[in-house]
Design an enzyme around this catalytic site. Sequence first.
Site, PDB file in Angstrom:
ATOM      1  N   GLU A  35       6.331 -27.239   2.008  1.00 15.46           N
ATOM      2  CA  GLU A  35       6.716 -27.658   3.363  1.00 15.46           C
ATOM      3  C   GLU A  35       6.913 -26.488   4.317  1.00 15.46           C
ATOM      4  OE1 GLU A  35       7.967 -29.178   0.659  1.00 15.46           O
ATOM      5  OE2 GLU A  35       7.448 -31.291   0.932  1.00 15.46           O
ATOM      6  N   HIS A  72      16.358 -38.898  -1.064  1.00 13.21           N
ATOM      7  CA  HIS A  72      15.272 -39.486  -0.264  1.00 13.21           C
ATOM      8  C   HIS A  72      15.822 -40.426   0.798  1.00 13.21           C
ATOM      9  CE1 HIS A  72      12.523 -37.986  -3.359  1.00 13.21           C
ATOM     10  NE2 HIS A  72      11.530 -38.288  -2.565  1.00 13.21           N
TER      11      HIS A  72
END
Lengths: 326, 330
Positions: free
Chosen positions: A60, A129
């Site tokens: 990322e 998440h």
Amino acid sequence: MAAIMYWEALQRAQDEEMARDPLVIVMGEDVGVAGGTYKATKGLYDKYGAERVIDTPISENGFTGLAIGASFIGVRPVIEIMSVNFAWLAMDQIFNSAAKVRYMSGGQLTAPVVIRSPGGTAHQLGAQHSARMEKVFMGIAGLRVVTPSTPKQAYGMLKAAIRCNDPVFINEHELMYNMKGEVPDGDYFHPLEGSEVARPGRDVTLFGYNISVHWCLEAAEFLATHHGIDCEVVDLFTLSPLDRAGIKASVSKTHRAVIAEEAEAPVGVGSEVIAIINEECFFELDAAPLRVSARNVPIPYNHKLEKAAIPSAKDIVHAVLKMFGK
Amino acid sequence: MTPADKKRVLREMLFARRFEERCYEAYVERKIGGFLHLYPGQEACAQGVMEAARPGHDYVITGYRDHIHAIKCGADPKAVMAELYGKETGSSKGRGGSMHIFDVEHHFMGGYALVGGPFPLAAGIAKALKMKGSDAISICFLGDAANNQGTFHESLNMAKVWNLPVLYVCENNLYGIGTRIDRSTAVVDQYKRVSGYDIPAVQVDGQDVEVVYQAAKIAVDHVRSGKGPYFLELMTYRYRGHSMSDSNAYRAKDEERMWSKRDPIIMLRDRLVEAGEISLDDYKAMDAGILHQIEGEIIKFAEESPEPSVNELEKYVLADNDPYVRGGAR
């Protein structure tokens, strides 16, 4: 006007902008061959190829930094970060490079990247998440933060964000990609600053953003039907900069405010909006503003615990009734 | 390099040395604030690579030890010094400081202060150059310690996967702030770490500018010809501490003496004297000319320039009047 889904609105915006400008690219994990985890880039790989629709490694910070570097010299990248939880890994490049480069170069460079990412609590995805990170992004000078609540906003904001010369973070929601709504047929650019009245009312303003706008609308319906309370719902589609004028206008009209946020209360949208109310229109208030927020816990896996951690329309109703002494 | 080139290179490296030494003095005089990372000892690295590259055409990005890299790209040393003085005439209008010199006109894409931050930015610039079909390349200068960041590995991987025109130059000065490389890094030879990415990587003497130039020429040609990324490790040494706030107490005096015998400027000077290209008097005159230029032009400009106006504190945070912020051009 056609009713399309939120993901289709995002897909259409990217497709149109890629067709218009060969320097618009899309990158992220599984955005290409797989078509995107939430289908927001469906079909783009076949149409525009691997040079412009880029399946990235799971890096990322690396691929976000790469997109930022490309944006320095004319490329317009749209980065999809699969889940906002992973944006922490890219935070160095977002915070230290994209948001600051214009300032620290004395205006010579800018990083016109768009970073799209779904946050929010979906269904039992667990603590890593389920984060809601908008509160982090909205505190970064040099970064625009928007959070569309409808397919129309998603379409219009993404198109505007791609063409805007500032870095824009678009906070999406995992539960909203299949939401349907009308989207204009032709080019439509939604403002990246401001707020809008999603439902006019007289008695109290319910401030929401993204998914909580829908909780506010649901609560407003209930309160109108069962308690005769006429709620105004204000959609704070821009979290940075927050719309001071819009907040002031609505509170000056209704004299009461409840802020609904999916995130935890500390250092959040609610506290910011209340601060703005204090600064802009404190003497217009008939009651102390309230915020309806998540409990301050990592999001649990168990469905009952998860539900209890996150606010709902019912919590907003309770807050309003409490405010009215009912 | 022709003899004329070598003489110019000698002058430019000596200029870099004197410029940085003058920064040191200005810092001690409190004319320069913040952090200040100086380049003496490493001059042959930026000089040799930029001799092989096309300054002002190729895109260069680096870390916080950035003054000389900016100047090598074509930045006006007056603007660089004015930036260190925090002046409106500075290369970043006094908003950046020593660690954030920018000169986009000359394709110097900036100095960045997060160790390892420029790795992916350089890959991104290369991606853009590739998309545009440009013959320019992206060059990223960083120190050895940056290679312990994840961005090093992430960026090398992406650069190889997408065959990007980027040259990574590692100026291995053997220290990450105050920690010697063998105490922090499992593999001391940095070029070996690149083998995991199937990118050509070489290590050469970073103190001999002619060696750097020859190695960089191969590297630059490789990247410019579309063969993908390249990694060049230059073995070098910084004479001062990591920054001005570093007492430099962690290094052995023997080690410092050894490296001072391999000074890049003295080595080239002696070579030119031996070849009869210059005399020691020529060198002294060159030095005097540089000192005069620095004092009479560069410092004078920085001293006399105005500071930014506080009324413009919020300028440059975001674009001015971007039409799309309001929902499109109307």
